[in-house]
Design an enzyme around this catalytic site. Sequence first.
Site, PDB file in Angstrom:
ATOM      1  N   PHE A 133      -4.579  -1.681  -0.941  1.00 50.85           N
ATOM      2  CA  PHE A 133      -5.498  -2.404  -0.056  1.00 50.85           C
ATOM      3  C   PHE A 133      -4.883  -3.682   0.532  1.00 50.85           C
ATOM      4  O   PHE A 133      -5.605  -4.578   0.952  1.00 50.85           O
ATOM      5  CB  PHE A 133      -6.817  -2.731  -0.778  1.00 50.85           C
ATOM      6  CG  PHE A 133      -7.417  -1.544  -1.472  1.00 50.85           C
ATOM      7  CD1 PHE A 133      -7.963  -0.497  -0.745  1.00 50.85           C
ATOM      8  CD2 PHE A 133      -7.399  -1.463  -2.849  1.00 50.85           C
ATOM      9  CE1 PHE A 133      -8.500   0.613  -1.388  1.00 50.85           C
ATOM     10  CE2 PHE A 133      -7.934  -0.360  -3.503  1.00 50.85           C
ATOM     11  CZ  PHE A 133      -8.492   0.680  -2.768  1.00 50.85           C
ATOM     12  N   THR A 190       0.131   0.467   4.951  1.00 45.07           N
ATOM     13  CA  THR A 190       0.114   1.574   5.914  1.00 45.07           C
ATOM     14  C   THR A 190      -0.293   1.070   7.293  1.00 45.07           C
ATOM     15  O   THR A 190       0.257   1.517   8.304  1.00 45.07           O
ATOM     16  CB  THR A 190      -0.830   2.691   5.432  1.00 45.07           C
ATOM     17  OG1 THR A 190      -0.341   3.179   4.173  1.00 45.07           O
ATOM     18  CG2 THR A 190      -0.883   3.838   6.422  1.00 45.07           C
ATOM     19  N   GLU A 211       4.062   5.865   1.689  1.00 45.69           N
ATOM     20  CA  GLU A 211       3.883   6.179   0.259  1.00 45.69           C
ATOM     21  C   GLU A 211       5.214   6.542  -0.410  1.00 45.69           C
ATOM     22  O   GLU A 211       5.336   7.518  -1.147  1.00 45.69           O
ATOM     23  CB  GLU A 211       2.858   7.295   0.064  1.00 45.69           C
ATOM     24  CG  GLU A 211       1.497   7.015   0.664  1.00 45.69           C
ATOM     25  CD  GLU A 211       0.724   5.888  -0.015  1.00 45.69           C
ATOM     26  OE1 GLU A 211       1.206   5.333  -1.033  1.00 45.69           O
ATOM     27  OE2 GLU A 211      -0.354   5.540   0.473  1.00 45.69           O
ATOM     28  N   GLN A 233       6.736   5.425  -2.868  1.00 42.18           N
ATOM     29  CA  GLN A 233       6.768   5.446  -4.331  1.00 42.18           C
ATOM     30  C   GLN A 233       6.608   6.852  -4.893  1.00 42.18           C
ATOM     31  O   GLN A 233       6.997   7.117  -6.027  1.00 42.18           O
ATOM     32  CB  GLN A 233       5.683   4.523  -4.923  1.00 42.18           C
ATOM     33  CG  GLN A 233       4.265   5.035  -4.834  1.00 42.18           C
ATOM     34  CD  GLN A 233       3.592   4.743  -3.497  1.00 42.18           C
ATOM     35  OE1 GLN A 233       4.176   4.136  -2.610  1.00 42.18           O
ATOM     36  NE2 GLN A 233       2.353   5.174  -3.349  1.00 42.18           N
ATOM     37  N   CYS A 275      -8.268 -10.497  -4.115  1.00 39.51           N
ATOM     38  CA  CYS A 275      -8.841 -10.116  -5.400  1.00 39.51           C
ATOM     39  C   CYS A 275     -10.351  -9.950  -5.253  1.00 39.51           C
ATOM     40  O   CYS A 275     -11.038 -10.862  -4.781  1.00 39.51           O
ATOM     41  CB  CYS A 275      -8.520 -11.171  -6.454  1.00 39.51           C
ATOM     42  SG  CYS A 275      -9.215 -10.801  -8.088  1.00 39.51           S
ATOM     43  N   VAL A 293       0.815   8.666 -11.617  1.00 40.25           N
ATOM     44  CA  VAL A 293       0.332   9.074 -10.303  1.00 40.25           C
ATOM     45  C   VAL A 293      -1.099   9.579 -10.433  1.00 40.25           C
ATOM     46  O   VAL A 293      -1.363  10.564 -11.124  1.00 40.25           O
ATOM     47  CB  VAL A 293       1.239  10.171  -9.687  1.00 40.25           C
ATOM     48  CG1 VAL A 293       0.668  10.655  -8.364  1.00 40.25           C
ATOM     49  CG2 VAL A 293       2.661   9.644  -9.507  1.00 40.25           C
ATOM     50  N   GLY A 343      -6.196   8.033  -5.416  1.00 40.54           N
ATOM     51  CA  GLY A 343      -7.564   7.571  -5.385  1.00 40.54           C
ATOM     52  C   GLY A 343      -7.727   6.438  -4.399  1.00 40.54           C
ATOM     53  O   GLY A 343      -6.765   5.924  -3.846  1.00 40.54           O
TER      54      GLY A 343
END
Length: 192
Positions: free
Chosen positions: A23, A27, A93, A95, A149, A169, A172
Amino acid sequence: MFIEPHIRGERRGWIEVVCGSMFSGKTEELIRRLKRARIAHLKVEIFKPSIDVRYDETQVVSHDANSIQSTPVDNSQTILLLAQDVDVVGIDEAQFFDNEILHVCETLAVKGVRVIVAGLDMDFAGKPFGPMPGLLAIADYITKLHAICVRCGNIATMSYRKTKQNSQVLLGEKETYEPRCRTCYHEGENEY
């Protein structure tokens, strides 16, 4: 601002890494840079891991619902096969890719391609995630983004998992993860 360097008329490539917690806008930033490259009439190819089907099977989609068409791939070597005669390669993505992604990015950059990679730098446990530490080490440019936060409103650098599942992994969204600052992350370690 990234200005393509020219030496003796040759095009030079480089690697940009956009990282941060969930968040944080990784992206969104990747899509923004790729769309700007297209505006400049550069040939752009975008790739994402085929396991990421959260929003769409073929598009890279941000949490704010911005999107760009991509090619899902099962492994990083496929990117080298598909990224022929391009100016810019985007990878989302990162990772989730195998460690060979470092070689893929380096090979593309040496060929004169601008490589833009986005990914989580840490997993839900606060540990370096997949090939991201290696990508950060070889990057020419690094952008670390931060979320806010949800507990205290400070800068969030951690992806807090709201379930007890321990596999590294776990795809979600807001139902599974929330951004937290370091303090709120550690305060919540025993919540779920």
